[in-house]
Design an enzyme around this catalytic site. Structure first.
Site, PDB file in Angstrom:
ATOM      1  N   SER A  75       0.830  -1.213   0.000  1.00  0.00           N
ATOM      2  CA  SER A  75       0.000   0.000   0.000  1.00  0.00           C
ATOM      3  C   SER A  75       0.862   1.259   0.000  1.00  0.00           C
ATOM      4  O   SER A  75       1.993   1.265   0.494  1.00  0.00           O
ATOM      5  CB  SER A  75      -0.913   0.029   1.227  1.00  0.00           C
ATOM      6  OG  SER A  75      -1.791  -1.066   1.216  1.00  0.00           O
TER       7      SER A  75
HETATM    8  N1  SAH Z   1      -1.126  -4.380   3.792  1.00  0.00           N
HETATM    9  C1  SAH Z   1      -0.508  -4.873   2.603  1.00  0.00           C
HETATM   10  C2  SAH Z   1      -1.444  -4.675   1.428  1.00  0.00           C
HETATM   11  C3  SAH Z   1      -1.310  -5.755   0.441  1.00  0.00           C
HETATM   12  S1  SAH Z   1      -2.488  -5.670  -0.877  1.00  0.00           S
HETATM   13  C4  SAH Z   1       0.793  -4.176   2.322  1.00  0.00           C
HETATM   14  O1  SAH Z   1       0.890  -2.960   2.581  1.00  0.00           O
HETATM   15  O2  SAH Z   1       1.714  -4.798   1.804  1.00  0.00           O
HETATM   16  C5  SAH Z   1      -3.838  -6.589  -0.220  1.00  0.00           C
HETATM   17  C6  SAH Z   1      -3.538  -7.985   0.235  1.00  0.00           C
HETATM   18  O3  SAH Z   1      -4.779  -8.593   0.621  1.00  0.00           O
HETATM   19  C7  SAH Z   1      -2.936  -8.902  -0.832  1.00  0.00           C
HETATM   20  O4  SAH Z   1      -1.763  -9.480  -0.333  1.00  0.00           O
HETATM   21  C8  SAH Z   1      -4.021  -9.946  -1.073  1.00  0.00           C
HETATM   22  O5  SAH Z   1      -3.515 -11.232  -1.406  1.00  0.00           O
HETATM   23  C9  SAH Z   1      -4.736  -9.949   0.267  1.00  0.00           C
HETATM   24  N2  SAH Z   1      -6.105 -10.467   0.261  1.00  0.00           N
HETATM   25  C10 SAH Z   1      -7.071 -10.294  -0.683  1.00  0.00           C
HETATM   26  N3  SAH Z   1      -8.212 -10.914  -0.314  1.00  0.00           N
HETATM   27  C11 SAH Z   1      -7.965 -11.489   0.912  1.00  0.00           C
HETATM   28  C12 SAH Z   1      -8.744 -12.284   1.809  1.00  0.00           C
HETATM   29  N4  SAH Z   1     -10.009 -12.635   1.558  1.00  0.00           N
HETATM   30  N5  SAH Z   1      -8.171 -12.693   2.955  1.00  0.00           N
HETATM   31  C13 SAH Z   1      -6.882 -12.363   3.248  1.00  0.00           C
HETATM   32  N6  SAH Z   1      -6.100 -11.635   2.435  1.00  0.00           N
HETATM   33  C14 SAH Z   1      -6.624 -11.202   1.276  1.00  0.00           C
END
Ligand code: SAH
Length: 213
Positions: free
Chosen positions: A64
């Site tokens: 993010s």
């Molecule tokens: N907080 C993270 C954001 C990653 S993007 C950072 O700053 O690196 C969002 C993440 O949510 C991805 O890794 C994706 O695989 C995950 N995601 C999507 N749907 C999900 C679900 N149902 N349960 C858990 N994780 C999920």
């Protein structure tokens, strides 16, 4: 794990930028100042760690944007020692910001490769989540509920009921809601059956997907 004085300088500038963009919580700004974001980025992209932008982390997912991390964390408005559930561990950067603030952090990731990578990374760091879970965040994490805060770092089409159910009274759910664009939304649990809803402008996230992968 290296953190150069150049990176420390760039981080200070990023924190100033976040302040100028409206982030007021000094604890949040301090946490960002204390965490080397380059450690959470793909090698080759690490030189961009202090741009206020999202970057790919593999598996079509992104780390993010720092502003978004700061904004969501500020909305949680929690105290040290309180518990927070993060949906979407991804790179682990947001996870680390929450830990640095003194929260007990539970984090769920649905992509096995990202989950494994985050797990390995945290073994090398001084910050430790209470629990990293491979699973579907739509379901929350009932075993450790209720939570003082739940933060969703992917876009949900509608608010998942299971997450509302796992908030403590007074607990807050911060979640971007929408399809192409999302509205940052905060639900505060007033009582067993009542929730207060507030909205905070538009953002863009990768989608929250069901099941694991
Ligand atoms: N907080 C993270 C954001 C990653 S993007 C950072 O700053 O690196 C969002 C993440 O949510 C991805 O890794 C994706 O695989 C995950 N995601 C999507 N749907 C999900 C679900 N149902 N349960 C858990 N994780 C999920």
């Amino acid at each position: 794990m290296k953190d150069s004085s150049k990176n420390q300088g760039l981080r200070k500038q990023l924190v100033e930028l976040l302040g100028s963009k409206g982030i007021k919580d000094l604890n949040v700004l301090n946490a960002i100042n204390n965490i080397p974001r380059q450690w959470f980025m793909e090698s080759g992209l690490d030189t961009f760690a202090y741009e206020d932008k999202a970057y790919p982390i593999g598996e079509e997912q992104t780390i993010s944007q720092p502003y978004t991390v700061a904004f969501q964390t500020e909305l949680l408005n929690m105290k040290p020692g309180e518990s927070v559930l993060e949906i979407g561990t991804g790179s682990g950067y947001q996870t680390c910001v929450l830990i640095e603030l003194g929260f007990k952090v539970y984090s769920i990731e649905r992509k096995r490769t990202l989950f494994k990578k985050a797990e390995l990374l945290f073994r090398k760091l001084k910050w430790n989540p209470k629990k990293l879970v491979f699973g579907d965040g739509y379901l929350g994490l009932k075993n450790n509920a209720p939570y003082n805060g739940i933060i969703v770092t992917a876009a949900a089409p509608v608010v998942p009921n299971k997450l509302l159910e796992q908030l403590s009274i007074g607990g807050k759910l911060v979640i971007p809601i929408g399809k192409k664009e999302q509205i940052m939304t905060k639900y505060t649990r007033i009582s067993k059956i009542e929730f207060n809803k507030e909205t905070f402008g538009n953002f863009r996230f990768v989608p929250l997907l069901k099941d694991t992968n």
